[in-house]
Enzyme design. Structure first.
Site, short mmCIF file in Angstrom:
data_model
loop_
_atom_site.label_atom_id
_atom_site.label_comp_id
_atom_site.label_asym_id
_atom_site.label_seq_id
_atom_site.Cartn_x
_atom_site.Cartn_y
_atom_site.Cartn_z
N CYS A 141 -33.17 31.02 19.98
CA CYS A 141 -32.47 31.14 18.69
C CYS A 141 -32.60 29.86 17.88
O CYS A 141 -32.16 28.79 18.32
CB CYS A 141 -31.01 31.49 18.95
SG CYS A 141 -29.94 31.28 17.51
N CYS A 149 -42.60 52.90 14.10
CA CYS A 149 -42.81 53.97 13.12
C CYS A 149 -44.31 54.17 12.86
O CYS A 149 -44.79 55.31 12.73
CB CYS A 149 -42.10 53.64 11.81
SG CYS A 149 -40.31 53.39 11.97
N CYS A 158 -41.88 48.86 10.21
CA CYS A 158 -41.53 49.12 11.62
C CYS A 158 -42.77 49.48 12.44
O CYS A 158 -43.46 50.47 12.15
CB CYS A 158 -40.49 50.23 11.68
SG CYS A 158 -40.25 50.93 13.32
N CYS A 170 -29.28 28.20 17.08
CA CYS A 170 -28.73 27.55 18.28
C CYS A 170 -29.38 26.19 18.49
O CYS A 170 -28.72 25.21 18.86
CB CYS A 170 -28.95 28.43 19.51
SG CYS A 170 -28.20 30.07 19.41
#
EC number: 5.3.4.1
Length: 512
Positions: A62, A410, A407, A65
């Site tokens: 992250c 998709c 996506c 983070c």
């Protein structure tokens, strides 16, 4: 949960484009680590040993983070010398053996920071800054008394400040039911507000200085600037604070001090009225004044109000598919996703349009791509304006995919759905369709679209179900064959809605 997706999506879109807290760059050091490292083997025992401990749930990958890490460590170092010491800890929530801890503590993103009090009996969200100095100051307040005593006018001036909501209790003595209820509520709400108490109202910068209490005075940097309450029932007092600390009209611009009120606006269960204007143009102040007057009329009628500067609201414009040439504009959104829209608003139209909305005389606005002029491919294109006709009124068995153009899953499914559609081309009872969920409104009370692709099947008789089977051609065909109804429409062409003219002012461009 689906009903809140649109609201939270808009909040994210709005705040994403606002200058945010700048974090210090990470630096390497061989010094002693002051942040405790916890995991599933020692977390509960460690928390139980402390009256006050702060825990960060993080993931190594992250970025936020990583930016927080040196600031968090620096704050832990400083707070280790505090009397009593304030302990900061961290948990790698990405580790498989710690995922139960993350779930137990409702960790939905990184970093998530929690304050554990009284051995973990009371847990609160950390809502402070993310740079070392701010973390230290915030946690010093949080680890101290829930309410501080005001002993002088200088104390009061420093406490009240100019740009935040604070609550002061005035009492004849620091004991009794009213005082106890005030302190109990201060403990409950301490992560959201600053509380203080005093024996002398003359110390306070605003309001009746002759009162001896008990009375609660809430100071705020907007509207009437302060308001009093003498009801010390805990629930009534909490309601008073919640309602009084919310602006009649929330302002959305580049000013960071407004952001807590914006978050509060979107967390409200009310319908959300949003007026977007250019704050720098002539007439902006007249719009703000009129809007405030109207908002006061409706403030107890289930509608919250926000005015946004166009320059700061590009996230909202992208989310709703709005265009700057439609400004001034107002849009009202319900928690179920239903919207009402008025572009190119004139000042004198504001009260009459809002009254028409409240009277149920304004038709809902549906974000929609243009209806395709030709729709001859095997998989039929559905847009916001044709969803009702194709899925609910066609009398067909309809399999519809809600997708996003970006996506990957998709894109993998697209050729498979093409093959499925080709397989049913001779069966006029079956329609295979797709809708770009990023550019068209979806009725969230009907379809629960939490990710892409999401597939739903509606039989000709009206039975609606989400498809969660395999994503092979054979699996999907088998499902349709098993669940479809006969409509008697075989060998008839599937009628597609005709393209309709769309008023330029009423149909925003849908780009997200």
């Amino acid at each position: 949960m689906a009903k809140n997706v649109a609201i939270f999506g808009l909040l994210f879109s709005l705040l994403l484009l606002v200058p945010s807290q700048i974090f210090a760059e990470e630096s390497s050091t061989d010094a002693k680590e002051f942040v405790l490292t916890l995991d599933n083997t020692n977390f509960h025992d460690t928390v139980k040993k402390h009256d006050f401990i702060v825990v960060e749930f993080y993931a190594p990958w992250c970025g936020h983070c990583k930016k927080l890490a040196p600031e968090y460590e620096k704050a832990a170092s400083i707070l280790s010398t505090h009397e009593p010491p304030v302990v900061l800890a961290k948990v790698d929530a990405n580790e498989e053996h710690n995922k139960d801890l993350a779930s137990e503590n409702d960790v939905k993103g990184f970093p998530t920071i929690k304050i554990f009090r009284n051995g973990g009996k009371n847990i609160q969200e950390y809502k402070g800054p993310r740079e070392a100095e701010g973390i230290v100051e915030y946690l010093k307040k949080q680890s101290g008394p829930a309410s501080t005593e005001i002993k002088s006018a200088d104390d009061a001036t420093a406490f009240v400040g100019d740009n935040k909501v604070v609550i002061v209790g005035v009492f004849p003595k620091f004991s009794g039911e009213e005082y106890d209820n005030f302190i109990a509520l201060a403990e409950k709400l301490r992560s959201d507000y600053d509380f203080a108490h005093t024996l002398n109202a003359k110390h306070l910068p605003k309001g009746d200085s002759s009162v001896s209490g008990p009375v609660v005075r809430l100071f705020k940097p907007f509207d009437e600037l302060f308001v009093d309450s003498k009801d010390f029932n805990v629930e009534a007092l909490e309601k008073f604070i919640e309602e009084s600390s919310t602006p009649i009209v929330t302002v959305f611009n580049n000013e960071p001090s407004n952001h807590p009120f914006v978050v509060k606006f979107f967390n409200s269960p009310n319908a959300k009225a949003m007026l977007f204007i250019n704050f720098t143009t002539e007439g902006a102040e007249s719009f703000k004044t009129k809007y405030h007057e109207v908002a006061e009329q409706y403030k107890q009628q289930g509608v919250s109000f926000l005015v946004g500067d166009v320059e700061s609201s590009q996230g909202a414009f992208q989310y709703f598919g709005l265009k700057e040439e439609q400004v001034p504009l107002i849009i009202i959104q319900h928690n179920d996703g239903k919207k009402f829209f008025k572009p190119n608003l004139e000042l004198d139209q504001l009260p009459t349009w809002l009254k028409a909305y409240k009277d149920g005389k304004v038709e809902p606005f549906v974000k929609s791509e243009p209806i395709p002029e030709t729709n001859n491919e095997p998989v039929k294109v559905v847009v916001g304006q044709t969803l009702e006709d194709v899925v609910f009124k066609s009398g067909k068995n309809v399999l519809i995919e809600f997708y996003a153009p970006w996506c990957g899953h998709c894109k993998q499914l697209a050729p498979i759905l093409d093959e499925v559609a080709v397989s049913f081309q001779s069966d006029a009872d079956v329609v295979i369709a797709k809708l770009d969920a990023t550019a068209n409104d979806i009725p969230t009370d009907t379809f629960d679209v939490q990710g892409y692709p999401t597939l739903y099947f509606r039989s000709a008789s009206g039975k609606l179900s989400q498809y969660d089977g395999g994503r092979t051609k054979e699996d999907i065909i088998e499902f349709i064959e098993k669940n479809k109804d006969k409509t008697g429409a075989a060998h008839q062409e599937v009628e597609q809605p005709k393209a309709a003219a769309q008023p330029e002012a009423e149909q925003p461009k849908d780009e997200l």
